[in-house]
Design a protein around this motif. Structure first.
Motif, PDB file in Angstrom:
ATOM      1  N   ALA A 155       0.832  -1.200   0.000  1.00 28.94           N
ATOM      2  CA  ALA A 155       0.000   0.000   0.000  1.00 28.94           C
ATOM      3  C   ALA A 155       0.868   1.252   0.000  1.00 28.94           C
ATOM      4  CB  ALA A 155      -0.936  -0.009   1.207  1.00 28.94           C
ATOM      5  N   TYR A 156       0.434   2.251  -0.809  1.00 29.20           N
ATOM      6  CA  TYR A 156       1.115   3.552  -0.878  1.00 29.20           C
ATOM      7  C   TYR A 156       0.063   4.643  -0.703  1.00 29.20           C
ATOM      8  CZ  TYR A 156       5.098   1.067  -2.929  1.00 29.20           C
ATOM      9  OH  TYR A 156       6.146   0.209  -3.161  1.00 29.20           O
ATOM     10  N   ARG A 157       0.470   5.712   0.005  1.00 22.70           N
ATOM     11  CA  ARG A 157      -0.410   6.865   0.191  1.00 22.70           C
ATOM     12  C   ARG A 157       0.370   8.128  -0.154  1.00 22.70           C
ATOM     13  NH1 ARG A 157      -1.400   6.493   5.392  1.00 22.70           N
ATOM     14  NH2 ARG A 157      -3.214   5.119   5.139  1.00 22.70           N
ATOM     15  N   GLY A 158      -0.323   9.059  -0.818  1.00 26.23           N
ATOM     16  CA  GLY A 158       0.317  10.317  -1.180  1.00 26.23           C
ATOM     17  C   GLY A 158      -0.167  10.807  -2.531  1.00 26.23           C
ATOM     18  N   LYS A 198       4.360   7.522  -0.039  1.00 25.35           N
ATOM     19  CA  LYS A 198       5.050   6.728   0.967  1.00 25.35           C
ATOM     20  C   LYS A 198       4.361   5.383   1.143  1.00 25.35           C
ATOM     21  CE  LYS A 198       6.677  10.741   3.594  1.00 25.35           C
ATOM     22  NZ  LYS A 198       6.713  11.411   4.908  1.00 25.35           N
ATOM     23  N   GLU A 199       5.187   4.384   1.409  1.00 23.88           N
ATOM     24  CA  GLU A 199       4.663   3.042   1.656  1.00 23.88           C
ATOM     25  C   GLU A 199       4.075   2.985   3.056  1.00 23.88           C
ATOM     26  OE1 GLU A 199       6.411  -1.502   2.207  1.00 23.88           O
ATOM     27  OE2 GLU A 199       7.467  -0.083   0.874  1.00 23.88           O
ATOM     28  N   VAL A 200       2.870   2.346   3.165  1.00 23.71           N
ATOM     29  CA  VAL A 200       2.201   2.304   4.470  1.00 23.71           C
ATOM     30  C   VAL A 200       1.949   0.885   4.946  1.00 23.71           C
ATOM     31  CG1 VAL A 200       1.100   4.543   4.181  1.00 23.71           C
ATOM     32  CG2 VAL A 200      -0.064   2.481   3.338  1.00 23.71           C
ATOM     33  N   GLY A 201       2.390  -0.145   4.179  1.00 24.10           N
ATOM     34  CA  GLY A 201       2.225  -1.504   4.664  1.00 24.10           C
ATOM     35  C   GLY A 201       2.135  -2.517   3.543  1.00 24.10           C
ATOM     36  N   THR A 202       2.290  -3.782   3.910  1.00 23.56           N
ATOM     37  CA  THR A 202       2.175  -4.889   2.967  1.00 23.56           C
ATOM     38  C   THR A 202       1.268  -5.955   3.565  1.00 23.56           C
ATOM     39  OG1 THR A 202       4.110  -6.045   3.840  1.00 23.56           O
ATOM     40  CG2 THR A 202       4.483  -4.466   2.053  1.00 23.56           C
ATOM     41  N   LYS A 203       0.612  -6.720   2.676  1.00 26.84           N
ATOM     42  CA  LYS A 203      -0.321  -7.740   3.151  1.00 26.84           C
ATOM     43  C   LYS A 203      -0.569  -8.763   2.049  1.00 26.84           C
ATOM     44  CE  LYS A 203      -3.466  -9.283   6.125  1.00 26.84           C
ATOM     45  NZ  LYS A 203      -3.170  -9.754   7.477  1.00 26.84           N
ATOM     46  N   LEU A 204      -0.641 -10.040   2.434  1.00 32.00           N
ATOM     47  CA  LEU A 204      -1.028 -11.112   1.525  1.00 32.00           C
ATOM     48  C   LEU A 204      -2.505 -11.422   1.764  1.00 32.00           C
ATOM     49  CD1 LEU A 204      -0.112 -13.298  -0.561  1.00 32.00           C
ATOM     50  CD2 LEU A 204       0.155 -14.836   1.392  1.00 32.00           C
ATOM     51  N   LEU A 205      -3.308 -11.250   0.708  1.00 32.08           N
ATOM     52  CA  LEU A 205      -4.750 -11.437   0.810  1.00 32.08           C
ATOM     53  C   LEU A 205      -5.194 -12.652   0.022  1.00 32.08           C
ATOM     54  CD1 LEU A 205      -6.039  -7.765   0.349  1.00 32.08           C
ATOM     55  CD2 LEU A 205      -5.723  -9.015   2.484  1.00 32.08           C
ATOM     56  N   ARG A 206      -6.049 -13.443   0.649  1.00 33.30           N
ATOM     57  CA  ARG A 206      -6.748 -14.504  -0.069  1.00 33.30           C
ATOM     58  C   ARG A 206      -8.083 -13.948  -0.567  1.00 33.30           C
ATOM     59  NH1 ARG A 206      -2.944 -18.615  -0.708  1.00 33.30           N
ATOM     60  NH2 ARG A 206      -1.690 -18.725   1.213  1.00 33.30           N
ATOM     61  N   LYS A 207      -8.716 -14.710  -1.429  1.00 33.06           N
ATOM     62  CA  LYS A 207      -9.995 -14.257  -1.982  1.00 33.06           C
ATOM     63  C   LYS A 207     -11.020 -14.073  -0.870  1.00 33.06           C
ATOM     64  CE  LYS A 207     -13.504 -15.505  -5.402  1.00 33.06           C
ATOM     65  NZ  LYS A 207     -13.942 -16.483  -6.431  1.00 33.06           N
ATOM     66  N   GLY A 208     -11.630 -12.870  -0.838  1.00 35.22           N
ATOM     67  CA  GLY A 208     -12.642 -12.537   0.162  1.00 35.22           C
ATOM     68  C   GLY A 208     -12.088 -11.902   1.412  1.00 35.22           C
ATOM     69  N   GLU A 209     -10.767 -11.826   1.583  1.00 33.77           N
ATOM     70  CA  GLU A 209     -10.177 -11.248   2.793  1.00 33.77           C
ATOM     71  C   GLU A 209     -10.091  -9.728   2.688  1.00 33.77           C
ATOM     72  OE1 GLU A 209      -7.308 -14.955   4.223  1.00 33.77           O
ATOM     73  OE2 GLU A 209      -6.421 -13.098   3.465  1.00 33.77           O
ATOM     74  N   THR A 210     -10.094  -9.079   3.888  1.00 33.39           N
ATOM     75  CA  THR A 210     -10.060  -7.619   3.976  1.00 33.39           C
ATOM     76  C   THR A 210      -8.846  -7.191   4.791  1.00 33.39           C
ATOM     77  OG1 THR A 210     -12.471  -7.484   3.844  1.00 33.39           O
ATOM     78  CG2 THR A 210     -11.321  -5.553   4.689  1.00 33.39           C
ATOM     79  N   TRP A 211      -8.228  -6.094   4.342  1.00 30.84           N
ATOM     80  CA  TRP A 211      -7.054  -5.544   5.032  1.00 30.84           C
ATOM     81  C   TRP A 211      -7.407  -4.142   5.519  1.00 30.84           C
ATOM     82  CZ3 TRP A 211      -2.167  -3.616   1.987  1.00 30.84           C
ATOM     83  CH2 TRP A 211      -1.197  -3.163   2.889  1.00 30.84           C
ATOM     84  N   LYS A 212      -7.262  -3.931   6.810  1.00 30.24           N
ATOM     85  CA  LYS A 212      -7.516  -2.620   7.398  1.00 30.24           C
ATOM     86  C   LYS A 212      -6.206  -1.875   7.549  1.00 30.24           C
ATOM     87  CE  LYS A 212     -10.034  -0.346  11.146  1.00 30.24           C
ATOM     88  NZ  LYS A 212     -10.842  -0.554  12.383  1.00 30.24           N
ATOM     89  N   LEU A 213      -6.134  -0.678   6.967  1.00 26.13           N
ATOM     90  CA  LEU A 213      -4.902   0.115   6.985  1.00 26.13           C
ATOM     91  C   LEU A 213      -4.817   0.945   8.259  1.00 26.13           C
ATOM     92  CD1 LEU A 213      -4.868   1.288   3.261  1.00 26.13           C
ATOM     93  CD2 LEU A 213      -3.753  -0.697   4.256  1.00 26.13           C
ATOM     94  N   ASP A 214      -3.680   1.646   8.397  1.00 28.42           N
ATOM     95  CA  ASP A 214      -3.419   2.400   9.618  1.00 28.42           C
ATOM     96  C   ASP A 214      -4.359   3.571   9.812  1.00 28.42           C
ATOM     97  OD1 ASP A 214      -2.469   3.769   7.454  1.00 28.42           O
ATOM     98  OD2 ASP A 214      -0.587   4.391   8.392  1.00 28.42           O
ATOM     99  N   ASP A 215      -4.975   4.095   8.770  1.00 28.80           N
ATOM    100  CA  ASP A 215      -5.882   5.237   8.884  1.00 28.80           C
ATOM    101  C   ASP A 215      -7.349   4.806   8.956  1.00 28.80           C
ATOM    102  OD1 ASP A 215      -6.082   4.311   6.319  1.00 28.80           O
ATOM    103  OD2 ASP A 215      -5.991   6.288   5.366  1.00 28.80           O
ATOM    104  N   GLY A 216      -7.582   3.514   9.105  1.00 28.46           N
ATOM    105  CA  GLY A 216      -8.946   3.019   9.213  1.00 28.46           C
ATOM    106  C   GLY A 216      -9.585   2.641   7.897  1.00 28.46           C
TER     107      GLY A 216
END
Length: 551
Positions: free
Chosen positions: A385-388, A414-432
């Motif tokens: 994930a990147y934000r900016g 800026k990079e804000v995190g990495t995550k491996l997602l399977r189908k149907g999974e959700t990733w919550k970032l640092d800003d909600g």
């Protein structure tokens, strides 16, 4: 004594006109250009000039590879670009060789065609005075019917025959020159076909994702890259639309593709909406254009929900990395998120992008960087994930498949995190905010092409092969027969009956002509005597002299 010569003075010679040097230069240049030697040299130069188009990437075929070449060779690539090496087949030097070869071939073929037609309409020449000097010679008993019977036998064997009294002349083997002319004429037709395709043809490449909302219409703006001939305008493109409904792919256990088939819905020019199918070796034909299936891949469907609770969902095509498992990488960009509903303003520094690696069949354990099989047996999406400020508002063209690294280097993204997602999974970032991997949609890469010279190229190529076979296997040769009365006191084995003297002359190298001549003599008389049996002197000088006389 002085005498006066009353004879009139000879008339003064008229001054000779000096030839115009410019006309002489043009005439000599034309003769050199239209010689067969020059044509062969130009054909060789054309083959050499085509090497850069085969070795180096070409903008009209794959502009991404050209850009990669500039990145890998920053010093050499601009030099090659200035001489047109990345557009070799449209460069000035390739076109010059092409036009010179076209002119040379026409100049070579025209007089030869005229001479060949004249030779076909002319009669075989008269028999030379000394048939015993020809390379092949025999004496045989005259058949019943004399010269007429000999002529009939030759005609049945497809010889061109003329009878002059007691002499029969025949020739065969015009197929060699006919094939030669067909071969060179077909080369001209090939050049004409290539020129028609270059001037009036067009082509475009498109990545088409499945779904009604991703339908594609045949306009230049919707192609990823397109190329129109000089005689083609954007308004000349046929108006049809394509929608990818389904894609079927089968693979071997090794991962090699076995079968591709795309099912589409076509909206034609007449408004008719119909389903259609096509595969790699069976293109879809629409209004004169051919739609070719080049490959396929996966477009992960990603849903992003911003800090104000608004969601955006879209499929993002990921380009395959050309490995057996169809590992794909790409970019999912959301530049229009985090819009304040109270003010309607958007903070450009809160734009989101996700650089990802999609694995149709992810391994059971880390590292998750390579797919094990091209079908979706264990799909997984590895996101960064990147934000900016993504730099998309500046209006500068950029790739939709990778992040603008300049914005990253300058600290605007800026990079804000990495995550491996399977189908149907959700990733919550640092800003909600959240990212959800919903699945994938298939996509296909298409090449849409129209080439008005393709039919001419096919026909001329077939003619070229036929002409080549004729020129290689055709052999020009002549035979002569002269009916002579026999001398009853000569002790001839035929007694007092008439004799036939036969001679044969190959006009080109023909190792089998001796056997053919022997078979011909046997078919006519059956009692032929060779030169050795008849005691004929056949020294090399006589043979050479007879060849000149026969011509």
């Amino acid at each position: 004594m002085t005498t006066v010569d009353d004879r009139p003075a000879p008339p003064a010679e008229a001054p000779r006109r000096r030839p115009n040097p410019l006309l002489a230069l043009l005439r000599n240049s034309w003769r050199q250009l239209t010689s067969m030697r020059t044509a062969l040299m130009l054909l060789f130069l054309l083959a050499v000039a085509a090497i850069p188009g085969s070795v180096l990437p070409q903008r009209g075929v794959n502009p991404e590879d050209v850009q990669d070449y500039f990145t890998a060779h920053p010093d050499l690539a601009p030099v090659l670009d200035r001489i047109g090496a990345f557009e070799a087949f449209g460069s000035v030097w390739f076109s010059a060789i092409y036009l010179l070869l076209f002119t040379s071939l026409i100049g070579c073929i025209t007089p030869r065609l005229r001479d060949h037609v004249r030779a076909l309409r002319s009669k075989p020449p008269a028999a030379p005075g000394r048939l015993d000097r020809l390379p092949q010679h025999a004496v045989l008993a005259a058949p019943a019917g004399g010269a007429a019977a000999i002529a009939e036998t030759l005609r049945r064997r497809r010889w061109r025959v003329v009878v002059r009294g007691d002499e029969v002349s025949a020739e065969k083997g015009y197929l060699k020159e006919t094939g030669n002319l067909l071969f060179h004429s077909s080369l001209v037709l090939v050049l004409v076909g290539v020129a028609l395709g270059s001037w009036y043809g067009w082509s475009g490449n498109k990545l088409l994702v499945a779904g009604e909302e991703n339908a594609f219409c045949n306009t230049r703006q919707q192609y990823a890259e397109s190329k129109l001939g000089p005689r083609v305008d954007s308004a000349d493109l046929p108006g049809f639309c394509l929608q990818l409904d389904d894609f079927e792919a089968r693979f071997l256990e090794s991962g090699q593709p076995e079968f591709y088939k795309a099912r589409v819905t076509v909206d034609g020019v007449d408004g008719e909406r119909r389903p259609a199918e096509f595969s790699v070796n069976s293109p879809l034909r629409l209004d004169g254009a051919n739609v070719y299936l080049l490959g396929h891949g996966y477009a992960p469907v990603i849903r992003y929900t911003d800090r104000f609770g608004r969601s955006q969902t879209s499929p993002f095509p990921f380009l395959t990395t050309r490995d057996v498992g169809l590992t794909s990488e790409g970019l999912a960009a959301f530049p229009d998120v985090n819009v304040d509903p109270a003010t309607g303003t958007r903070d450009p520094d809160l734009q989101m992008a996700f650089s990802g690696l999609y694995l149709p069949t992810a391994p059971a354990a880390a590292p998750f960087n390579r797919s094990e099989y091209p079908t979706e047996r264990n799909p997984a999406l590895n996101l960064v994930a990147y934000r900016g400020n993504l730099g998309m508002d500046a209006g500068i063209p950029g790739s939709v498949y990778e992040l603008n690294q300049r914005q990253v280097r300058e600290g605007k993204v800026k990079e804000v995190g990495t995550k491996l997602l399977r189908k149907g999974e959700t990733w919550k970032l640092d800003d909600g905010t959240t990212v959800e991997f919903l699945g994938t949609e298939p996509y296909v890469t298409l090449s849409v092409r129209y080439d008005p010279g393709s039919t001419l190229l096919l026909v001329s190529s077939a003619i070229l092969l036929v002409g080549l076979m004729g020129s290689l296997f055709g052999r020009r040769r002549r035979v002569f027969f002269r009916v002579l009365p026999a001398d009853p006191t000569s002790g001839s084995p035929t007694g007092g009956s008439s004799l036939v003297e036969a001679g044969g002359l190959p006009r080109t190298d023909h190792p089998g002509f001796a056997d053919e001549f022997a078979q011909l003599v046997a078919a006519i008389g059956g009692d032929g005597r060779s030169d050795d049996e008849a005691g004929v002197d056949r020294d090399g000088g006589d043979r050479a002299g007879a060849r000149e006389g026969a011509d």
